[in-house]
Design an enzyme around this catalytic site. Structure first.
Site, PDB file in Angstrom:
ATOM      1  N   MET A 249      32.368  41.979  48.177  1.00 51.52           N
ATOM      2  CA  MET A 249      33.301  41.170  48.953  1.00 51.52           C
ATOM      3  C   MET A 249      32.526  40.328  49.938  1.00 51.52           C
ATOM      4  O   MET A 249      31.657  40.829  50.656  1.00 51.52           O
ATOM      5  CB  MET A 249      34.313  42.057  49.690  1.00 51.52           C
ATOM      6  CG  MET A 249      35.274  41.302  50.582  1.00 51.52           C
ATOM      7  SD  MET A 249      36.370  40.197  49.637  1.00 51.52           S
ATOM      8  CE  MET A 249      37.032  39.186  50.959  1.00 51.52           C
ATOM      9  N   GLU A 250      32.897  39.039  49.997  1.00 48.02           N
ATOM     10  CA  GLU A 250      32.123  38.040  50.715  1.00 48.02           C
ATOM     11  C   GLU A 250      32.426  37.964  52.199  1.00 48.02           C
ATOM     12  O   GLU A 250      32.477  36.872  52.791  1.00 48.02           O
ATOM     13  CB  GLU A 250      32.375  36.664  50.082  1.00 48.02           C
ATOM     14  CG  GLU A 250      33.793  36.105  50.215  1.00 48.02           C
ATOM     15  CD  GLU A 250      34.716  36.478  49.082  1.00 48.02           C
ATOM     16  OE1 GLU A 250      35.727  35.773  48.905  1.00 48.02           O
ATOM     17  OE2 GLU A 250      34.442  37.463  48.367  1.00 48.02           O
ATOM     18  N   ASN A 251      32.603  39.087  52.869  1.00 49.04           N
ATOM     19  CA  ASN A 251      32.851  39.052  54.305  1.00 49.04           C
ATOM     20  C   ASN A 251      31.736  38.284  55.007  1.00 49.04           C
ATOM     21  O   ASN A 251      30.555  38.583  54.813  1.00 49.04           O
ATOM     22  CB  ASN A 251      32.901  40.474  54.870  1.00 49.04           C
ATOM     23  CG  ASN A 251      33.823  41.381  54.091  1.00 49.04           C
ATOM     24  OD1 ASN A 251      34.996  41.099  53.926  1.00 49.04           O
ATOM     25  ND2 ASN A 251      33.265  42.477  53.591  1.00 49.04           N
TER      26      ASN A 251
ATOM     27  N   HIS B 299      26.043  35.351  44.102  1.00 44.53           N
ATOM     28  CA  HIS B 299      27.467  34.987  44.071  1.00 44.53           C
ATOM     29  C   HIS B 299      28.083  35.114  45.457  1.00 44.53           C
ATOM     30  O   HIS B 299      28.746  34.189  45.961  1.00 44.53           O
ATOM     31  CB  HIS B 299      28.170  35.908  43.066  1.00 44.53           C
ATOM     32  CG  HIS B 299      29.657  35.761  42.994  1.00 44.53           C
ATOM     33  ND1 HIS B 299      30.298  35.340  41.858  1.00 44.53           N
ATOM     34  CD2 HIS B 299      30.651  36.023  43.893  1.00 44.53           C
ATOM     35  CE1 HIS B 299      31.610  35.322  42.072  1.00 44.53           C
ATOM     36  NE2 HIS B 299      31.840  35.744  43.303  1.00 44.53           N
ATOM     37  N   GLU B 300      27.879  36.273  46.096  1.00 43.78           N
ATOM     38  CA  GLU B 300      28.494  36.494  47.403  1.00 43.78           C
ATOM     39  C   GLU B 300      27.902  35.565  48.460  1.00 43.78           C
ATOM     40  O   GLU B 300      28.611  35.120  49.367  1.00 43.78           O
ATOM     41  CB  GLU B 300      28.323  37.957  47.820  1.00 43.78           C
ATOM     42  CG  GLU B 300      28.949  38.957  46.860  1.00 43.78           C
ATOM     43  CD  GLU B 300      30.406  38.680  46.561  1.00 43.78           C
ATOM     44  OE1 GLU B 300      31.148  38.276  47.483  1.00 43.78           O
ATOM     45  OE2 GLU B 300      30.820  38.867  45.404  1.00 43.78           O
TER      46      GLU B 300
ATOM     47  N   GLU C 280      36.203  31.523  43.727  1.00 46.21           N
ATOM     48  CA  GLU C 280      35.548  32.376  42.745  1.00 46.21           C
ATOM     49  C   GLU C 280      34.815  31.602  41.668  1.00 46.21           C
ATOM     50  O   GLU C 280      33.728  31.996  41.240  1.00 46.21           O
ATOM     51  CB  GLU C 280      36.563  33.336  42.136  1.00 46.21           C
ATOM     52  CG  GLU C 280      37.217  34.259  43.156  1.00 46.21           C
ATOM     53  CD  GLU C 280      36.193  35.043  43.978  1.00 46.21           C
ATOM     54  OE1 GLU C 280      35.045  35.217  43.536  1.00 46.21           O
ATOM     55  OE2 GLU C 280      36.558  35.473  45.082  1.00 46.21           O
TER      56      GLU C 280
END
Length: 842
Positions: free
Chosen positions: A269-271, A301-302, A324
């Protein structure tokens, strides 16, 4: 609980401007509580929110939260009645225009499903860890919020935790003493990006480009993180630097932490500033280089999300794909350019693209960029986390780059960042920025690629005429494609050598045949040879005959991947007999050198052909073919020349075992004959297969769990116990899955994975009818994450018959079924319907 509609979000966004959240979370209770005792400290935590916002006009609105107990709500110093909470909404009526301060204090519940504030007790050492996953609506069980992506605000967090814990957040966290941590204020963020991870983390810290970088995991995984820390940091640094070469906007946050957390539902998850990953990426056992590449791709990706998603965020969930698809494309591309993993697009072709093709051929397909009215609320938005938003969207962007050129593409992206930094943007904004960077008709491209559904099919027709040949590409579909065509000949001197005659570009639809090209027709013509478009491809009769002879000798792995993908599609479409696919694999996979291809082909052969596409009577022959391939690969790697290839072969040989003796001997010896030695992953894999075959009992499972009492060991034991072919084992597993509601998300998945087995149809018969009502009730009780897991892993995939299809369609008629479950079951039933057609065609 009410879901937020797009109309409600638009109304609230017109009324409110949210400035700042001050959040205080008290996680100090229950850290030393024995696991699963059910005490109050173990179940809940304290949450206080102070929200500063402005109303642009007089009006009514609401905020969201899902508390165990709502202690108080205060607006501008005046208390409001907590009893006004209606489900997850608290009304704010009669707001006057101007500035306001809202204070909310509540007790909130820890999660065991990977949603909200997830709490985990490590069975290895009893340590407790908590972390947030606030995507979509999951901020609401953590703190009060105006919960929608276009109401961005600054967040200031204070966390009280046990003294021995470390707290991580979006901004740099500082220990003030007494277990109190403060996180630096963030830039404006959407509510779903707020992140906290707390526990006795093992950390590896460094600095890069003037910023603190960190890696974090559970203490019980410390030695494994330390082993790979330099590889992880090197990938991180190289990707970070490469993004700064591509993007004009610098990294927009004050630190970059990567936390590997337990029982995480997604890959990552890209927090902002605190990316959370599933901690299976901290490898305890031997892995292949392709698996290391996958981990590196997820890192890339993140990191792409820090710009596309975090810096610039969608206005509403219909533009989820903007996050995404972009991160998926950039993750593979940046990894290829910046790291040692230079063949990442092969892995994308084999293991990601099929995900998109499959999703795009189901009734549940949707455009990459759905119309706003197609995503009317958050429940429908959640359904678009699929192969279309990721793999198809990334493929579309790759085709866009091929069509408009990378220079213009990046110019448009940088324009987009500059115009919308720390704000929100729509598809129209994105297309406008790209159009400003090129003279090509980007809106028309977007309309044909992003607003349409389905997969185009491209078929070649090769004609010869007087010493020349020409190519016509027939198209089933309407999208424009720019593809590379590869023409190949057999070497007349060396029969094991394939020669590239020529490569040329073709625009589809064509204005006329490509050619004439000098010489006789090639032995093999491959459309979309470098896989830069999104379309199923077929072969002319002469080329397909050549494929069967030379596939493994084609020099480029990406071209081989394109051909294997085409063969996979042909099986699924009933154009290639499943056994012919297996014979092609038997002929060519033993000579294949690319690990992603070997893994992908064996996975399809065992998981789809043997288990679904062939009648039960032919399954033994299919598994025998898989074993033959694996044994050939193992013979080839006996000299230790390719441990990754050998590991793949060993894994699949175990999974396809029909008799227990050989793998039982491996387990007893602690080693595969000729290597490798058995690590925990291989030991659990063997024990699982032995359980399926009825060659072990509960005592063997308990003994192995004593050797490996880790979280992964618990999951392995749950999977093995559910796989035991006894009435008692199946009854216990079913009770755990569908009645007790005590399993965590990971233990639920492991139990579900073990339950249904093609070899055990007789003992499983009674559960086929029970599945539909029980899974529907389970989803209603436990929510979307467990519903999705149940639809994916607890579905009876082995029951490929008309009765299962009929019962499933009847179950879908229930209007109250949770949307997440409905979507998953509808997809599973469509796959079952396809499997029945493939069997008929074969």
């Amino acid at each position: 609980m009410s879901v937020l509609t797009r109309d409600e979000a638009q109304t609230r966004a017109r009324l409110l401007d949210v400035h700042r959240y001050t959040i205080a979370l008290d996680l100090s209770g229950g850290a030393g509580t024995p696991p699963d005792t059910g005490t109050a400290d173990e179940q809940s935590f304290g949450s206080r929110s102070v929200i500063h916002f402005t109303a642009r006009a007089d009006g009514d609105t609401f905020f969201e939260l899902k508390p165990v107990v709502l202690h108080s709500v205060t607006l501008d110093g005046q208390p409001l009645d907590p009893a006004l909470l209606d489900g997850n909404r608290f009304p704010l009526t009669g707001l006057g225009a101007g500035a306001h301060e809202l204070a909310v204090e509540a007790e909130m519940r820890y999660s065991r499903t990977g949603e909200g504030m997830h709490r985990f007790t490590d069975p290895s050492d009893g340590e407790v860890y908590v972390y947030t996953q606030l995507f979509m609506e999951d901020v609401q069980p953590v703190f009060a919020a105006f919960d929608q992506p276009d109401l961005k605000a600054v967040f200031e967090l204070t966390v009280t935790a046990p003294e021995a814990w470390t707290v991580l957040g979006n901004g740099i966290a500082t220990h003030q003493g007494g277990g109190v941590w403060t996180c630096a204020p963030t830039p404006p963020l959407s509510t779903y990006f707020v992140a906290v991870a707390a526990g006795p983390w093992h950390s590896v810290r460094t600095e890069h480009a003037g910023l603190p970088f960190g890696l974090h995991c559970r203490r019980s995984l410390a030695e494994h993180l330390d082993t790979d820390a330099e590889e992880l940091l090197e990938v991180t640094r190289r990707c970070f630097d490469r993004y700064h070469e591509k993007f004009e906007e610098p990294y927009p946050f004050d630190s970059y932490d990567q936390a590997f957390v337990p029982e995480f539902n997604a890959g990552a998850m890209e927090n902002p500033g605190l990316v959370t990953f599933r901690d299976e990426f901290v490898f305890r056992s031997a892995v292949t280089d392709t698996e290391r590449q996958t981990r590196a791709m997820v890192i890339a990706h993140e990191m792409a999300h820090m710009w596309f998603g975090d810096l610039v965020t969608m206005v509403w969930w219909d533009d989820l794909w903007l996050n995404e698809s972009f991160a998926e494309y950039m993750g593979f591309q940046i990894l290829t350019e910046a790291t040692r993993f230079t063949d990442t697009w092969v892995d994308f072709a084999v293991n990601r693209k099929g995900w998109g093709y499959d999703a795009d051929q189901r009734p549940s397909t949707h455009p990459v960029a759905p119309a706003p009215e197609a995503v009317p609320d958050t429940a429908s938005a959640m359904l678009n986390f699929d192969g279309i938003s990721y793999a198809k969207g990334a493929s579309a962007l790759r085709q866009l780059v091929t069509w408009m050129g990378e220079k213009d593409f990046l110019a448009g992206i940088n324009d987009h960042f500059a115009r919308h930094r720390f704000g929100n943007a729509t598809l129209a904004d994105f297309i406008d920025s790209l159009a400003r960077a090129t003279d090509r008709d980007v809106p028309a491209w977007a309309e044909s690629w992003l607003r349409t559904t389905g997969v185009d099919t491209l078929r070649p027709t090769v004609t010869e005429n007087g010493g020349t040949w020409s190519l016509t590409v027939e198209q089933d579909g309407s999208r424009p494609h720019r593809i590379t065509v590869g023409a190949y000949d057999l070497d007349p001197v060396d029969p094991d050598r394939v020669v590239v005659r020529s490569r040329f570009e073709v625009d589809v639809p064509q204005a006329g045949p490509a050619g004439p090209h000098p010489g006789r027709r090639p032995a093999l013509v491959v459309l979309n040879e470098n896989d830069t478009t999104y379309a199923k491809i077929r072969f002319d009769a002469g080329s397909w005959g050549t494929v069967g002879k030379i596939l493994s000798r084609i020099p480029e792995p990406l071209t081989r991947a394109v051909i294997w993908n085409a063969a996979r599609d042909m099986v699924r479409d009933g154009e290639l007999a499943p056994m012919e696919y297996l014979e092609t694999a038997r002929a060519h996979l033993p000579r294949e050198s690319d690990l992603a291809i070997v893994q992908g082909v064996l996975g399809f052969a065992a998981g789809q052909i043997a288990d679904c596409y062939l009648p039960a009577g032919q399954r033994p022959a299919a598994l025998a073919a898989v074993r033959d391939i694996c044994r050939a690969l193992m013979r080839r790697t006996e000299d230790g020349s390719d441990p990754g290839l050998r590991l793949i072969a060993v894994r699949h040989c175990i999974t396809a075992a029909a008799q227990p003796e050989t793998i039982q001997e491996w387990l007893s010896d602690g080693s595969v004959t000729g290597g490798p030695e058995l690590d925990p992953e291989l030991r659990w894999r063997i024990l699982y297969r032995l359980a399926v075959l009825g060659a072990v009992d509960e005592r063997a499972v308990a003994a192995e769990l004593e050797l490996d009492p880790s979280a992964t060991g618990r999951e392995g034991a749950a999977r093995c116990r559910a796989a035991l072919p006894t009435a008692e084992a199946k009854a216990a597993a079913w009770e755990a899955l569908f009645a007790s509601d005590t399993l965590t998300n990971y233990l639920f998945t492991a139990t579900a994975q073990g339950f249904w087995q093609p070899e055990q149809s007789e003992v499983l018969e009674e559960y086929l009818g029970r599945f539909w009502p029980d899974v529907t009730a389970l989803a209603a009780r436990r929510g979307p994450a467990i519903a999705e897991a149940a639809g994916r892993y607890a579905f009876p995939l082995h029951a490929v018959d008309a009765e299962t299809l009929r019962a499933g369609e009847e179950a879908l008629a229930d209007p109250d079924m949770l949307p997440a479950l409905r979507r998953k079951l509808a997809d599973q039933l469509d796959d079952l319907r396809r499997a029945l057609k493939v069997r008929t065609a074969a």
